[in-house]
Design a protein around this motif. Structure first.
Motif, mmCIF file in Angstrom:
data_model
loop_
_atom_site.group_PDB
_atom_site.id
_atom_site.type_symbol
_atom_site.label_atom_id
_atom_site.label_comp_id
_atom_site.label_asym_id
_atom_site.label_seq_id
_atom_site.Cartn_x
_atom_site.Cartn_y
_atom_site.Cartn_z
ATOM 1 N N THR A 343 0.928 -1.241 0.085
ATOM 2 C CA THR A 343 -0.123 -0.088 0.008
ATOM 3 C C THR A 343 0.876 1.042 0.031
ATOM 4 O OG1 THR A 343 -1.762 -0.926 1.027
ATOM 5 C CG2 THR A 343 -1.880 1.290 1.163
ATOM 6 N N LEU A 344 0.788 2.089 -1.064
ATOM 7 C CA LEU A 344 1.466 3.135 -1.127
ATOM 8 C C LEU A 344 0.610 4.366 -0.106
ATOM 9 C CD1 LEU A 344 2.046 3.926 -4.925
ATOM 10 C CD2 LEU A 344 3.924 3.656 -3.233
ATOM 11 N N VAL A 345 1.739 5.321 0.341
ATOM 12 C CA VAL A 345 1.076 6.197 1.405
ATOM 13 C C VAL A 345 1.938 7.579 0.929
ATOM 14 C CG1 VAL A 345 0.806 7.391 3.501
ATOM 15 C CG2 VAL A 345 0.611 4.868 3.028
ATOM 16 N N TRP A 346 1.269 8.736 0.739
ATOM 17 C CA TRP A 346 2.020 9.918 0.519
ATOM 18 C C TRP A 346 1.241 11.007 0.873
ATOM 19 C CZ3 TRP A 346 -0.696 7.210 -3.298
ATOM 20 C CH2 TRP A 346 -1.644 7.857 -4.263
ATOM 21 N N VAL A 347 1.754 12.305 0.910
ATOM 22 C CA VAL A 347 1.221 13.504 1.437
ATOM 23 C C VAL A 347 1.170 14.379 0.418
ATOM 24 C CG1 VAL A 347 1.119 14.989 3.230
ATOM 25 C CG2 VAL A 347 2.341 12.821 3.778
ATOM 26 N N GLU A 348 0.106 15.373 0.293
ATOM 27 C CA GLU A 348 0.093 16.494 -0.534
ATOM 28 C C GLU A 348 -0.612 17.704 0.247
ATOM 29 O OE1 GLU A 348 -2.289 15.888 -4.255
ATOM 30 O OE2 GLU A 348 -1.203 13.704 -4.683
ATOM 31 N N ALA A 349 -0.012 18.887 0.078
ATOM 32 C CA ALA A 349 -0.236 19.926 0.790
ATOM 33 C C ALA A 349 -1.491 20.576 0.017
ATOM 34 C CB ALA A 349 0.840 20.950 0.501
ATOM 35 N N GLN A 350 -2.387 20.958 0.815
ATOM 36 C CA GLN A 350 -3.881 21.520 0.229
ATOM 37 C C GLN A 350 -3.699 23.085 0.193
ATOM 38 O OE1 GLN A 350 -6.113 19.249 -0.571
ATOM 39 N NE2 GLN A 350 -4.046 18.021 -0.549
ATOM 40 N N ASP A 351 -2.722 23.606 0.783
ATOM 41 C CA ASP A 351 -2.693 25.349 0.724
ATOM 42 C C ASP A 351 -1.319 25.638 -0.237
ATOM 43 O OD1 ASP A 351 -0.278 24.207 2.216
ATOM 44 O OD2 ASP A 351 -0.487 25.435 3.838
ATOM 45 N N GLY A 352 -1.290 24.784 -1.022
ATOM 46 C CA GLY A 352 -0.041 25.022 -2.103
ATOM 47 C C GLY A 352 1.267 24.837 -1.563
ATOM 48 N N GLY A 353 1.384 24.461 -0.337
ATOM 49 C CA GLY A 353 2.645 24.338 0.428
ATOM 50 C C GLY A 353 3.107 25.757 1.058
ATOM 51 N N ASP A 354 2.335 26.779 1.026
ATOM 52 C CA ASP A 354 2.896 28.069 1.703
ATOM 53 C C ASP A 354 1.892 28.144 3.035
ATOM 54 O OD1 ASP A 354 3.201 30.567 2.320
ATOM 55 O OD2 ASP A 354 3.402 31.233 0.232
ATOM 56 N N LEU A 366 -2.838 10.324 1.672
ATOM 57 C CA LEU A 366 -3.447 9.638 0.675
ATOM 58 C C LEU A 366 -2.718 8.283 0.765
ATOM 59 C CD1 LEU A 366 -3.509 12.429 -1.776
ATOM 60 C CD2 LEU A 366 -5.396 11.410 -0.937
ATOM 61 N N MET A 367 -3.702 7.037 0.279
ATOM 62 C CA MET A 367 -3.206 5.518 0.397
ATOM 63 C C MET A 367 -3.742 5.050 -0.898
ATOM 64 S SD MET A 367 -4.137 4.006 4.058
ATOM 65 C CE MET A 367 -5.793 3.961 3.953
ATOM 66 N N LEU A 368 -2.951 4.142 -1.450
ATOM 67 C CA LEU A 368 -3.376 3.566 -2.782
ATOM 68 C C LEU A 368 -2.936 1.887 -2.700
ATOM 69 C CD1 LEU A 368 -4.755 3.698 -5.551
ATOM 70 C CD2 LEU A 368 -2.677 4.398 -6.539
ATOM 71 N N ASP A 369 -3.794 1.297 -2.486
ATOM 72 C CA ASP A 369 -3.549 -0.307 -2.655
ATOM 73 C C ASP A 369 -2.955 -0.835 -4.075
ATOM 74 O OD1 ASP A 369 -4.074 -0.280 0.096
ATOM 75 O OD2 ASP A 369 -6.065 -1.001 -0.473
ATOM 76 N N ALA A 370 -2.232 -1.906 -3.974
ATOM 77 C CA ALA A 370 -1.768 -2.495 -5.280
ATOM 78 C C ALA A 370 -3.015 -3.197 -5.946
ATOM 79 C CB ALA A 370 -0.746 -3.587 -5.112
ATOM 80 N N PRO A 371 -3.425 -3.249 -7.095
ATOM 81 C CA PRO A 371 -2.368 -2.940 -8.179
ATOM 82 C C PRO A 371 -2.274 -1.467 -8.561
ATOM 83 C CG PRO A 371 -4.202 -3.899 -9.266
ATOM 84 C CD PRO A 371 -4.607 -3.785 -7.675
ATOM 85 N N THR A 373 -4.373 0.646 -9.653
ATOM 86 C CA THR A 373 -5.138 1.389 -10.549
ATOM 87 C C THR A 373 -6.429 2.005 -10.381
ATOM 88 O OG1 THR A 373 -6.408 -0.873 -10.625
ATOM 89 C CG2 THR A 373 -4.540 -0.472 -11.922
ATOM 90 N N GLY A 374 -6.585 1.909 -8.871
ATOM 91 C CA GLY A 374 -7.979 2.868 -8.400
ATOM 92 C C GLY A 374 -7.594 4.270 -7.951
ATOM 93 N N ALA A 375 -8.609 4.778 -7.427
ATOM 94 C CA ALA A 375 -8.317 6.154 -6.944
ATOM 95 C C ALA A 375 -7.764 5.990 -5.530
ATOM 96 C CB ALA A 375 -9.864 7.073 -6.848
ATOM 97 N N PRO A 376 -6.980 6.973 -5.054
ATOM 98 C CA PRO A 376 -6.396 7.185 -3.891
ATOM 99 C C PRO A 376 -7.415 7.504 -2.903
ATOM 100 C CG PRO A 376 -5.810 9.039 -5.112
ATOM 101 C CD PRO A 376 -6.254 8.106 -5.983
ATOM 102 N N VAL A 377 -7.092 6.874 -1.662
ATOM 103 C CA VAL A 377 -8.175 7.020 -0.500
ATOM 104 C C VAL A 377 -7.480 8.218 0.308
ATOM 105 C CG1 VAL A 377 -9.568 5.990 1.491
ATOM 106 C CG2 VAL A 377 -9.154 4.793 -0.708
ATOM 107 N N THR A 378 -8.115 9.111 1.203
ATOM 108 C CA THR A 378 -7.702 10.007 1.853
ATOM 109 C C THR A 378 -7.648 9.160 3.264
ATOM 110 O OG1 THR A 378 -8.677 12.037 0.942
ATOM 111 C CG2 THR A 378 -8.141 12.132 3.272
ATOM 112 N N LEU A 379 -6.446 9.123 3.903
ATOM 113 C CA LEU A 379 -6.560 8.552 5.307
ATOM 114 C C LEU A 379 -6.815 9.286 6.154
ATOM 115 C CD1 LEU A 379 -5.487 6.131 7.311
ATOM 116 C CD2 LEU A 379 -3.391 7.112 7.080
#
Length: 822
Positions: A343-354, A366-371, A373-379
């Protein structure tokens, strides 16, 4: 070929001559080369004593490895060629980190924790190695052995103590370890020097043209960085030495390559062993930021090297705003979920990083399971900046946030099975030591990934912490209830001891692996049964028995504005204040910024800690008859939205005055024989105190920064740029007040300083300014040394310089020195 950053340039040779006044002559009246000097006894003997081995516990906590360490490297070792490329320093001979970045290991002893045999690992005579790593199944230890033509991968069989080479001297460790275990322990993923790479490019050829830089009107504020690429030759060397070929090396069987070579900045295999997450830098390389901010592809591949998912196509990130809570827009902090197959996990700024942009949500995890191909899920959505995640099991993870402006943090329990929300269980000022509830105790899972250790019924997690109070630090083991957030302490270090938990060996928290020390006992490992027996595992001796008679005590005092302060007072062995009277004293400090005066004034006694100096520590001066006030509080407090640094000089001076008054009132120091010193930001502090007060007879400033206009996009805890706060930058720059420094000052700086903001030019120009105004100053440049000093010759010489300087300026009568009023 001439390697950039290796040769002794003409300016450096000039600096070395300036750095070494003829002995017996006042600084500035004569210069000549000076050979390395030895510090007075017993300092040299302590420096040359055998280092204490470094312990490491196997994932199954059944075996203890003791790694023997080399002593301080020689200047000849430090002089081995190195390249400074894109924020890294590497050794072109072995394609690994430069000797200035490594502490070599020389031997391994294996001990069974529950009793039994002790085995010595058989390595070739004279071997030195680095990066030891346990296999997930605890049966093997992998390590990199230095060889004449490169780094070779060796594996130790823990059961027998035998060791063998499994991959020849082709490991590419330029960015770090260069390898990692497969989750099933069957083999190792190696970043290898590509087969047939050939010689390094010739960068001595005449340049083809000028080096250009232009902005096109795009704002790109960049903090100061060291060791950046500077020309096409550097680019060519970077591509040559940092290009790696991912290779799987089974413990039994032939190696096989995976995919195509690339400049691989990071790589990790999924816990189920099916995929690989890789960060691969790509052109255009930048001359203004390190490799970590280069354009890069973050991708998932299978174990044949085929890309199965693109996490991010990252652009050059040279325009991150200056505030500390700023981040680059787009995906970041990509990782595998430790407790799930893939399961991939990553972070994205919602304020543009500023952080200057108003936003209810700052970061989204965010999370995304193998394989994939789906939409990421907000943890979870976060109101502050993401500061890490600790995985536990399928229904429990712990997400941390921090916000620098307020020094605030939260820790939230989240349920990955029911993502989208979390429950805050910790809400605090992260500088508050008294109320730290502790952190989760971690243990490796079957794939070798660290995860939270739970109690037997799964309702609680084990936590441990320092247990800081006014009376001292007394580490503890406890539990945190996942439903209520309530904590309970199961065990705490005894009064007079400092005993930390290295591992919980059962599900009840009754059997512990600990590391114990006291004021008189050196640190050693043991098995503790709570409420029962203690079984020693090691018997490391005192590494510096010459200092056994030194005394230390916590002293407390109050600043004029009511802020509580403290420091640790060290006194030489055999000293009696009634019989011996006041001593010459060195105050060695480092300022810190706070947003809460109560937190800034927290006091923690360290009387239960075992203290022995190492390296170029100022505490060695205790052997020469000096008292030392170590780490006296120098808090710079900003309250009610004010920036701390706007009153930096006033608060710094007030703290120093309170410390001086305290030691003089105790009768241990003579007001006319007190010196101040510090390293890095402490050197900056030292120069400011000499410029703005008459509290000290002399000062020692090592590897500091003195002109804040040379760090215009922020420094230390200052987030504002020079153009936003020019008055503060100027007022805090001792360079601007060089004409007011009328006490003698010793400047020391590593010629190859790698710390952001403390370029050697800082000391060079400060020396010139002081010299131009007739100050008494000695400027020492240490060849080949970075921000911290490592070579035995450099460390010894630094301590010789410090001792000699204080002898001349503190032990001599005041009339013979340049001290005076402003």
């Amino acid at each position: 070929m001439t390697l950039r950053g290796v040769r002794l340039s003409a300016p450096l040779l000039f600096g070395l001559l300036l750095a070494t006044p003829v002995l017996g002559q006042p600084a500035g009246q004569g210069t000549q080369a000076l050979t390395y000097q030895q510090p007075p006894a017993p300092i040299a003997d302590i420096l040359d004593s055998r280092p204490t081995p470094t312990p490491s516990v196997a994932p199954d906590r059944k075996t203890l490895a003791l790694f023997e360490r080399s002593n301080l490297p020689s200047i000849a070792e430090m002089a081995e060629p190195q390249l400074r490329l894109a924020g890294f320093r590497i050794n072109p001979r072995n394609n690994g980190p430069a000797n200035s970045r490594l502490s070599w290991l020389t031997g391994i002893e294996l001990k069974t924790i529950d009793g039994g045999t002790t085995r010595r690992v058989s390595l070739p005579t004279g071997s030195r190695f680095t990066s030891p790593s346990w296999s997930p199944d605890s049966r093997s230890i992998a390590l990199l052995v230095d060889q004449p033509t490169g780094m070779a991968l060796w594996v130790v069989d823990v059961a027998t103590g035998s060791a063998r080479e499994v991959f020849g001297p082709r490991v590419n460790a330029a960015t770090g370890g260069g390898f990692g275990w497969l989750p099933d322990s069957s083999g190792i993923v190696v970043q290898a020097v590509p087969e047939g790479r050939g010689p390094a490019p010739d960068v001595t050829v005449p340049p083809a043209g000028p080096i250009l830089a232009e902005t096109g009107g795009r704002a790109a504020p960049v903090r100061t960085y060291q060791d950046l690429l500077g020309n096409p030759g550097d680019e060519a060397l970077f591509a040559h030495y940092f290009t790696a070929q991912t290779t799987i090396v089974p413990l039994n069987g032939p190696a096989r390559v995976v995919g195509t070579p690339g400049v691989i900045l990071g790589s990790s295999v999924s816990p189920d062993g099916r995929f690989m997450l890789r960060t691969v830098a790509k052109r255009p390389f930048s001359y203004v930021v390190p490799a970590s901010l280069f354009p890069a592809d973050v991708v998932v591949t299978d174990l044949n090297g085929s890309v199965v998912h693109t996490v991010a196509d990252l652009p050059l990130r040279d325009n991150i705003p200056p505030p500390f809570d700023a981040v680059a827009p787009g995906p970041r902090a990509a990782q595998w979920r430790a407790d799930a197959p893939a399961t991939l996990v990553w972070v994205e700024a919602q304020d543009g990083g500023d952080p200057r942009t108003a936003a209810e949500i700052r970061d989204r995890v965010l999370m995304l399971d193998a394989p994939f191909t789906g939409a990421p899920v907000t943890l979870i959505d976060l109101k502050e900046r993401f500061a890490g995640i600790t995985w536990g099991r399928e229904d429990v993870a712990l997400v941390n946030t921090r916000w620098f402006n307020t020094r605030h943090e939260t820790r939230s329990v989240v349920d990955p099975l029911n993502p989208g929300t979390g429950r805050v269980i910790v809400d605090r000022n992260y500088q508050d030591r008294y109320n730290d509830p502790g952190s989760p105790v971690l243990m490796p899972n079957a794939a070798g990934r660290p995860v939270i250790q739970f109690t037997a019924d799964g309702s609680k997690m084990f936590v441990d912490g320092d247990g800081a109070t006014r009376e001292g630090e007394y580490p503890f083991l406890g539990t945190l209830d996942l439903s209520t957030g309530q904590t309970q302490r199961l065990w705490q270090s005894a009064s007079g001891d400092y005993e930390t938990v290295l591992g919980v060996l059962d599900d009840e928290g009754r059997r512990l692996l600990t590391r114990r020390e006291s004021r008189i006992d050196p640190p050693n490992l043991q098995i503790r049964t709570v409420g029962g027996d203690v079984t020693p595992l090691t018997t490391f001796p005192d590494p510096a028995p010459q200092l056994a008679g030194v005394t230390k005590e916590l002293i407390t005092y109050t600043r004029d504005d009511g802020v509580q302060l403290s420091g640790t007072l060290y006194l030489p062995a055999g000293y009696d204040r009634t019989r011996d009277g006041p001593l010459p004293l060195l105050m060695w400090a480092y300022p810190a910024e706070f947003t809460d005066a109560a937190v800034a004034g927290q006091i923690v006694d360290t009387a239960n800690r075992f203290t022995r100096p190492g390296g170029s520590s100022h505490l060695f001066l205790l052997t020469q008859g000096y008292a030392v006030l170590d780490d006296p509080s120098m808090p710079i407090v900003g309250q009610d939205g004010q920036e701390p640094n706007d009153t930096y000089i006033a608060q710094l001076s007030a703290s120093a005055k309170a410390a001086v008054d305290a030691v003089v009132a105790m009768g241990v120091a003579d007001r006319d024989r007190i010196a101040v010193g510090g390293h890095s930001y402490g050197a900056f502090m030292t120069a400011n105190l000499l410029a703005h007060t008459d509290l000290f007879r002399t000062g020692i400033a090592r590897s500091g920064a003195y002109n804040r206009t040379l760090t215009p996009f922020g420094f230390q805890a200052e987030q504002r740029t020079y153009w936003q706060a020019p008055e503060t930058y100027n007022a805090m720059s001792p360079f601007a007040f060089a004409d007011r420094v009328n006490e003698p000052i010793l400047l020391i700086h590593g010629e190859a300083d790698d710390n952001s903001g403390t370029f050697p030019v800082q000391s060079e120009r400060f020396y010139a300014a002081l010299k131009g105004h007739g100050a008494t100053v000695r400027y020492v440049v240490l060849p080949l040394e970075a921000h911290g000093y490592r070579a035995r010759e450099s460390v010894g010489h630094t301590l010789w310089e410090m001792t000699r300087w204080l002898d001349q300026n503190l032990k001599a009568p005041a009339s013979t020195t340049a001290a005076g009023g402003h």
